[in-house]
Design an enzyme around this catalytic site. Sequence first.
Site, PDB file in Angstrom:
ATOM      1  CG  ASP A   1      16.465  67.027  51.545  1.00 44.07           C
ATOM      2  OD1 ASP A   1      15.256  67.552  51.256  1.00 44.07           O
ATOM      3  OD2 ASP A   1      16.393  66.556  52.733  1.00 44.07           O
TER       4      ASP A   1
ATOM      5  CD  GLU B   1      13.706  71.298  50.738  1.00 43.92           C
ATOM      6  OE1 GLU B   1      12.582  71.280  50.943  1.00 43.92           O
ATOM      7  OE2 GLU B   1      14.608  70.526  51.459  1.00 43.92           O
TER       8      GLU B   1
ATOM      9  CG  HIS C   1       8.884  65.740  47.466  1.00 42.32           C
ATOM     10  ND1 HIS C   1       9.736  66.542  46.715  1.00 42.32           N
ATOM     11  CD2 HIS C   1       9.300  65.257  48.558  1.00 42.32           C
ATOM     12  CE1 HIS C   1      10.695  66.568  47.725  1.00 42.32           C
ATOM     13  NE2 HIS C   1      10.716  65.975  48.837  1.00 42.32           N
ATOM     14  CG  ASP C   2       8.220  68.020  50.752  1.00 40.71           C
ATOM     15  OD1 ASP C   2       8.274  66.974  50.934  1.00 40.71           O
ATOM     16  OD2 ASP C   2       9.425  68.588  50.672  1.00 40.71           O
TER      17      ASP C   2
HETATM   18  O1  ISL Z   1       7.336  69.339  53.739  1.00 42.06           O
HETATM   19  C1  ISL Z   1       7.284  70.282  54.808  1.00 42.06           C
HETATM   20  C2  ISL Z   1       6.397  71.276  55.039  1.00 42.06           C
HETATM   21  O2  ISL Z   1       5.462  70.408  54.282  1.00 42.06           O
HETATM   22  C3  ISL Z   1       8.643  70.835  54.908  1.00 42.06           C
HETATM   23  O3  ISL Z   1       8.711  71.356  56.258  1.00 42.06           O
HETATM   24  C4  ISL Z   1       9.711  69.897  54.673  1.00 42.06           C
HETATM   25  O4  ISL Z   1       9.857  68.960  55.426  1.00 42.06           O
HETATM   26  C5  ISL Z   1      11.052  70.816  54.389  1.00 42.06           C
HETATM   27  O5  ISL Z   1      10.855  71.519  53.357  1.00 42.06           O
HETATM   28  C6  ISL Z   1      12.227  69.913  54.069  1.00 42.06           C
HETATM   29  O6  ISL Z   1      11.886  69.085  52.997  1.00 42.06           O
HETATM   30  C7  ISL Z   1      12.861  68.139  52.709  1.00 42.06           C
HETATM   31  O7  ISL Z   1      13.643  67.413  53.624  1.00 42.06           O
HETATM   32  C8  ISL Z   1      12.846  66.474  54.399  1.00 42.06           C
HETATM   33  C9  ISL Z   1      11.802  65.595  53.681  1.00 42.06           C
HETATM   34  O8  ISL Z   1      11.015  64.928  54.051  1.00 42.06           O
HETATM   35  C10 ISL Z   1      11.281  66.239  52.275  1.00 42.06           C
HETATM   36  O9  ISL Z   1      10.589  65.450  51.516  1.00 42.06           O
HETATM   37  C11 ISL Z   1      12.406  67.101  51.733  1.00 42.06           C
HETATM   38  O10 ISL Z   1      12.087  67.736  50.620  1.00 42.06           O
HETATM   39  C12 ISL Z   1      13.670  65.806  55.231  1.00 42.06           C
HETATM   40  O11 ISL Z   1      14.749  65.096  54.294  1.00 42.06           O
END
Ligand code: ISL
Length: 589
Positions: free
Chosen positions: A220, A287, A360-361
């Site tokens: 992440d 990521e 999921h985002d």
């Molecule tokens: O979701 C986003 C834009 O729609 C991104 O900014 C996202 O927050 C970013 O890609 C990081 O995502 C990851 O870390 C976050 C978590 O909320 C996300 O679900 C995860 O994929 C914090 O841990």
Amino acid sequence: MTARSTSVTARALGPGQEWWRRAVVYQVYPRSFADSDGDGVGDLRGIIGRLDYIAALGVDVVWLSPIYRSPQADNGYDISDYHDVDPTFGTLADLDELIAGLHARGMRLVMDLVVNHTSDEHPWFAESRASKDSPRRDWYWWRPPRPGCRGGEPGAEPTNWHGFFSGSTWEWDEASGEYYLHLFDRKQPDLNWENPAVRRAVYDMMRWWVDRGVDGFRMDVINLISKAVRPDGSLPDGAPLPGPSRYGDGSPHYTNGPRLDEFLHEMHDAVLAGGARDGAVLLSVGETPGVTLDQARSITDPARRELDMVFQFEHMGVDHGPGGKWQLRPLHLPDLKANLARWQEGLAGAGWNSLYWNNHDQPRVVSRWGDDSPEHRVASAKTLGTVLHLQQGTPYVYQGEELGMTNVSWSQIEDYQDVETLNYYRESVAGGASDGEVMAGIGPVSRDNARTPMQWDDSPQAGFTTGTPWLSVNPAYPQINAAAAVADPDSVFHHYRRLIELRHRLDVVVDGRFELLLPEHEQVFAYTRRAAQTLLVVANMSSEPVAVDLPGQAGVLAGELLLTTHPDGAPADGDRVRLAPWESRVYLA
Ligand code: ISL
């Protein structure tokens, strides 16, 4: 086709081989996948009960979004114990059973690794917060108020950074008299990777999971772990954001920071180089929001021993408006093609791409870039799958994408649960925007679009739960569900299965050189992949019919038609192809 008899699946590759180059990954978001106990939240036993479904798609790997112990402020991306399973999802014994069930079916498990931050309820943070003298104080980023300011008052934050989830990235802690940094929600304090003890603790934890049988990690926001701290310990302000905001853009000071490569290399040698319990190579995917092509090339260059691949975000931004993701614009296809082609060419022979439309985002791709009307949903979902899966890299399928699941369209903020969406709503309305304006931005893009429960069948709650689901089921489930898709040989599901089979069977899908055709065409996405054989993909990415010439491709167009969305399509005529709305074809010569 002799797919079955000649297929070399990623699973069959032996130890030492980079099996992930031929692999397809399926992402499970546990909270929304399958609920075994009727509490309305998906769980590990629910996943165990659906392993045959996942195996039937033919994927090689499951990536499991976080199941660790967590207060669930960000659905598990806020971890309070890295060595245990949250009771919401089950037990460690359930997880062992899941790993065994995957391995028995020849699949592997990739865990989500969230180590840029922990939960504020993690014991490390509790100790860190206890006092300025705590031995763990330096495990997180604690800083005094801005000189001359009183802690807690607006503008006193140590830097002007705006958080990913709205507001400041700093939270005032009255008891210990300092601020702590949280790039995401205030319940997600950032770990201080400058501290070697933090890094050791992370690597030890990763090895503990590898010893338990996991086969890799999705990391992440891993490119945010190195912050541009100055020798005096201070952090720089960011350039002011446009508009009336009092915040600045801190991202240049924490994205791909100065020590990122060093930390990743250290992690590689401490954990990844050791391989999995069965001796196979581990899969590592970072990521990396805001990563550039050059940075990605260096992170994924095998010679540098950092990560196997990263999730880049540029293609996810091609339809963002001036206000970013909350102002989506219609897609201009040449922009998307140019971006993907740039990454295909840029990483060829050097690093490795991960290929994704959804996770999921992100909103559901069939609603975002396809056409989710009853007339075109199935063809557009298949065609989106085709143009993505036959590029070079490792494809990721997000649960429900293989069914062509669609966005929801909720009009009230009360329907949403996502912390990013709720914080954005609160901040925008407080800043004077009307409910209608803000909801119009949220609808097409909220992360909850991806998080509605998996649609298993046409029974109540789509077969996801016998209770009340934590997030409403998409009302489209009577038409769009797994039972119907598996039973229908023409479904999106079976199209994805065939795409996955092609990757397993054909070296050209794994290794072929990518070349974009017709870069400026506003409806057609066409490219070739060349190795010993040539593969040609031609796709109508619009709801209107189209005819195109593909100069120089008559030979391939006279070859074998490997896969099509429209079996009754008009045969190619020389280098001319006529395509129905959302028709796509794959030729091999
Ligand atoms: O979701 C986003 C834009 O729609 C991104 O900014 C996202 O927050 C970013 O890609 C990081 O995502 C990851 O870390 C976050 C978590 O909320 C996300 O679900 C995860 O994929 C914090 O841990």
